[in-house]
Design a protein around this motif. Structure first.
Motif, PDB file in Angstrom:
ATOM      1  N   PHE A   6      12.834  33.347  33.434  1.00 46.29           N
ATOM      2  CA  PHE A   6      11.384  33.210  33.578  1.00 46.29           C
ATOM      3  C   PHE A   6      11.032  32.097  34.548  1.00 46.29           C
ATOM      4  N   SER A  37       4.805  37.032  35.945  1.00 45.38           N
ATOM      5  CA  SER A  37       5.892  36.263  35.333  1.00 45.38           C
ATOM      6  C   SER A  37       5.371  35.376  34.219  1.00 45.38           C
ATOM      7  N   ASN A  41       6.468  35.693  30.253  1.00 40.15           N
ATOM      8  CA  ASN A  41       6.903  34.492  29.551  1.00 40.15           C
ATOM      9  C   ASN A  41       6.086  34.270  28.282  1.00 40.15           C
TER      10      ASN A  41
END
Length: 93
Positions: A6, A37, A41
């Motif tokens: 991540f 992203s 996460n």
């Protein structure tokens, strides 16, 4: 291991954003990659902690608004100037 993945996704998006600062379309694409992203996460950490997904819906709503605003700016910039180069803009006149 996933935390490193991540982090790599996020920092690679920031790297592309800093390298492609001349074209607005490439900047918008890298911003959307950063948002994606961050969403992955947050989804991972919220699902591991067993919390509610309501915050993720707010985050997705704000990211869609950001994307729509960016596309509107891109379209108006191309109509007015004919290209998407950031450096060709002069807001002083």
């Amino acid at each position: 291991m996933l935390a490193y993945l991540f982090s790599f996704m996020f920092f690679s998006g920031l790297f592309v954003f800093s390298l492609k600062r001349k074209h607005l379309l490439l900047m918008l694409l890298s911003l959307e990659y950063i948002v994606l992203s961050l969403y992955i996460n947050m989804f991972y950490y919220i699902s591991m902690s067993g919390m509610d997904y309501f915050f993720l819906m707010i985050f997705l709503t704000m990211s869609v608004c950001e994307g729509a605003l960016g596309l509107a700016m891109l379209i108006s910039m191309i109509r007015m100037h004919g290209n998407d180069y950031i450096m060709s803009l002069t807001f002083l006149w």
